[in-house]
Motif scaffolding. Structure first.
Motif, PDB file in Angstrom:
ATOM      1  N   ALA A  60     -51.481 -41.682  60.070  1.00  0.00           N
ATOM      2  CA  ALA A  60     -52.061 -42.561  59.049  1.00  0.00           C
ATOM      3  C   ALA A  60     -51.878 -44.025  59.440  1.00  0.00           C
ATOM      4  N   THR A  61     -50.726 -44.357  59.984  1.00  0.00           N
ATOM      5  CA  THR A  61     -50.468 -45.725  60.441  1.00  0.00           C
ATOM      6  C   THR A  61     -51.416 -46.098  61.574  1.00  0.00           C
ATOM      7  N   ALA A  62     -51.624 -45.174  62.504  1.00  0.00           N
ATOM      8  CA  ALA A  62     -52.544 -45.427  63.616  1.00  0.00           C
ATOM      9  C   ALA A  62     -53.977 -45.611  63.110  1.00  0.00           C
ATOM     10  N   ILE A  91     -56.155 -34.895  59.133  1.00  0.00           N
ATOM     11  CA  ILE A  91     -56.771 -33.922  58.218  1.00  0.00           C
ATOM     12  C   ILE A  91     -56.138 -32.551  58.402  1.00  0.00           C
ATOM     13  N   GLU A  92     -55.918 -32.160  59.640  1.00  0.00           N
ATOM     14  CA  GLU A  92     -55.309 -30.850  59.918  1.00  0.00           C
ATOM     15  C   GLU A  92     -53.862 -30.802  59.425  1.00  0.00           C
ATOM     16  N   VAL A  93     -53.125 -31.882  59.582  1.00  0.00           N
ATOM     17  CA  VAL A  93     -51.742 -31.948  59.093  1.00  0.00           C
ATOM     18  C   VAL A  93     -51.729 -31.775  57.577  1.00  0.00           C
ATOM     19  N   VAL A  94     -52.614 -32.482  56.887  1.00  0.00           N
ATOM     20  CA  VAL A  94     -52.676 -32.380  55.428  1.00  0.00           C
ATOM     21  C   VAL A  94     -53.024 -30.959  55.002  1.00  0.00           C
ATOM     22  N   ARG A  95     -54.007 -30.351  55.665  1.00  0.00           N
ATOM     23  CA  ARG A  95     -54.372 -28.957  55.347  1.00  0.00           C
ATOM     24  C   ARG A  95     -53.182 -28.021  55.499  1.00  0.00           C
ATOM     25  N   THR A  96     -52.465 -28.186  56.593  1.00  0.00           N
ATOM     26  CA  THR A  96     -51.314 -27.316  56.854  1.00  0.00           C
ATOM     27  C   THR A  96     -50.248 -27.496  55.783  1.00  0.00           C
ATOM     28  N   LEU A  97     -49.971 -28.742  55.424  1.00  0.00           N
ATOM     29  CA  LEU A  97     -48.967 -28.996  54.385  1.00  0.00           C
ATOM     30  C   LEU A  97     -49.421 -28.440  53.033  1.00  0.00           C
ATOM     31  N   GLU A  98     -50.700 -28.586  52.719  1.00  0.00           N
ATOM     32  CA  GLU A  98     -51.205 -28.084  51.442  1.00  0.00           C
ATOM     33  C   GLU A  98     -51.170 -26.561  51.363  1.00  0.00           C
ATOM     34  N   GLY A 115     -48.947 -24.669  52.664  1.00  0.00           N
ATOM     35  CA  GLY A 115     -47.577 -24.194  52.516  1.00  0.00           C
ATOM     36  C   GLY A 115     -47.247 -23.154  53.568  1.00  0.00           C
ATOM     37  N   GLY A 116     -46.172 -22.450  53.345  1.00  0.00           N
ATOM     38  CA  GLY A 116     -45.773 -21.399  54.271  1.00  0.00           C
ATOM     39  C   GLY A 116     -45.026 -21.904  55.492  1.00  0.00           C
ATOM     40  N   THR A 117     -44.688 -23.180  55.524  1.00  0.00           N
ATOM     41  CA  THR A 117     -43.913 -23.713  56.638  1.00  0.00           C
ATOM     42  C   THR A 117     -42.475 -23.903  56.192  1.00  0.00           C
ATOM     43  N   THR A 118     -41.594 -23.924  57.158  1.00  0.00           N
ATOM     44  CA  THR A 118     -40.186 -24.164  56.839  1.00  0.00           C
ATOM     45  C   THR A 118     -40.016 -25.629  56.443  1.00  0.00           C
ATOM     46  N   LEU A 119     -38.882 -25.937  55.873  1.00  0.00           N
ATOM     47  CA  LEU A 119     -38.592 -27.317  55.506  1.00  0.00           C
ATOM     48  C   LEU A 119     -38.639 -28.215  56.741  1.00  0.00           C
ATOM     49  N   GLU A 120     -38.057 -27.752  57.826  1.00  0.00           N
ATOM     50  CA  GLU A 120     -38.038 -28.540  59.067  1.00  0.00           C
ATOM     51  C   GLU A 120     -39.461 -28.770  59.581  1.00  0.00           C
ATOM     52  N   GLN A 121     -40.295 -27.732  59.546  1.00  0.00           N
ATOM     53  CA  GLN A 121     -41.693 -27.880  59.980  1.00  0.00           C
ATOM     54  C   GLN A 121     -42.448 -28.840  59.066  1.00  0.00           C
ATOM     55  N   SER A 122     -42.213 -28.714  57.780  1.00  0.00           N
ATOM     56  CA  SER A 122     -42.877 -29.600  56.814  1.00  0.00           C
ATOM     57  C   SER A 122     -42.492 -31.049  57.046  1.00  0.00           C
ATOM     58  N   LEU A 123     -41.208 -31.300  57.296  1.00  0.00           N
ATOM     59  CA  LEU A 123     -40.755 -32.662  57.563  1.00  0.00           C
ATOM     60  C   LEU A 123     -41.376 -33.205  58.847  1.00  0.00           C
ATOM     61  N   ALA A 124     -41.450 -32.372  59.876  1.00  0.00           N
ATOM     62  CA  ALA A 124     -42.066 -32.809  61.135  1.00  0.00           C
ATOM     63  C   ALA A 124     -43.545 -33.111  60.930  1.00  0.00           C
ATOM     64  N   LEU A 125     -44.224 -32.263  60.170  1.00  0.00           N
ATOM     65  CA  LEU A 125     -45.635 -32.507  59.880  1.00  0.00           C
ATOM     66  C   LEU A 125     -45.814 -33.788  59.070  1.00  0.00           C
ATOM     67  N   TRP A 126     -44.958 -33.991  58.089  1.00  0.00           N
ATOM     68  CA  TRP A 126     -45.027 -35.205  57.263  1.00  0.00           C
ATOM     69  C   TRP A 126     -44.866 -36.454  58.136  1.00  0.00           C
ATOM     70  N   GLU A 127     -43.854 -36.422  59.013  1.00  0.00           N
ATOM     71  CA  GLU A 127     -43.614 -37.565  59.900  1.00  0.00           C
ATOM     72  C   GLU A 127     -44.807 -37.801  60.823  1.00  0.00           C
ATOM     73  N   ARG A 128     -45.379 -36.724  61.347  1.00  0.00           N
ATOM     74  CA  ARG A 128     -46.558 -36.846  62.207  1.00  0.00           C
ATOM     75  C   ARG A 128     -47.727 -37.426  61.409  1.00  0.00           C
ATOM     76  N   GLY A 129     -47.897 -36.936  60.184  1.00  0.00           N
ATOM     77  CA  GLY A 129     -48.962 -37.444  59.330  1.00  0.00           C
ATOM     78  C   GLY A 129     -48.808 -38.920  59.037  1.00  0.00           C
ATOM     79  N   GLU A 130     -47.588 -39.363  58.779  1.00  0.00           N
ATOM     80  CA  GLU A 130     -47.340 -40.785  58.536  1.00  0.00           C
ATOM     81  C   GLU A 130     -47.703 -41.611  59.768  1.00  0.00           C
TER      82      GLU A 130
END
Length: 76
Positions: free
Chosen positions: A48-50, A21-28, A30-45
């Motif tokens: 979600a799998t877990a 939930i916190e990862v999704v909030r952070t991504l929504e 915005g304000g993160t760099t592309l690299e941070q967004s990608l890391a957050l996306w990967e963490r979120g995936e």
């Protein structure tokens, strides 16, 4: 999110869900760099799998309990 993030498979369902939930909030927000967004996306995936694995395990336990109780109740 810390640099030494816990493996999502080692988290409880509730912990993984809250972090997701916190990862999704952070991504929504915005304000993160592309690299941070990608890391957050990967963490979120991974989170979600877990979570899905926890839910699948819970469903299997329920199915097993239901099957076990219906077998115990039959006198065939």
């Amino acid at each position: 999110m810390s640099e030494t993030a816990t493996d999502p498979q080692d988290l409880s369902y509730e912990e993984a869900r809250e972090e997701l939930i916190e990862v999704v909030r952070t991504l929504e927000q915005g304000g993160t760099t592309l690299e941070q967004s990608l890391a957050l996306w990967e963490r979120g995936e991974a989170l979600a799998t877990a979570c899905q694995a926890w839910l699948n395990g819970a469903r299997q336990r329920l199915d097993d309990a239901i099957d076990g109780s219906s077998e115990a109740g039959s006198d065939d």
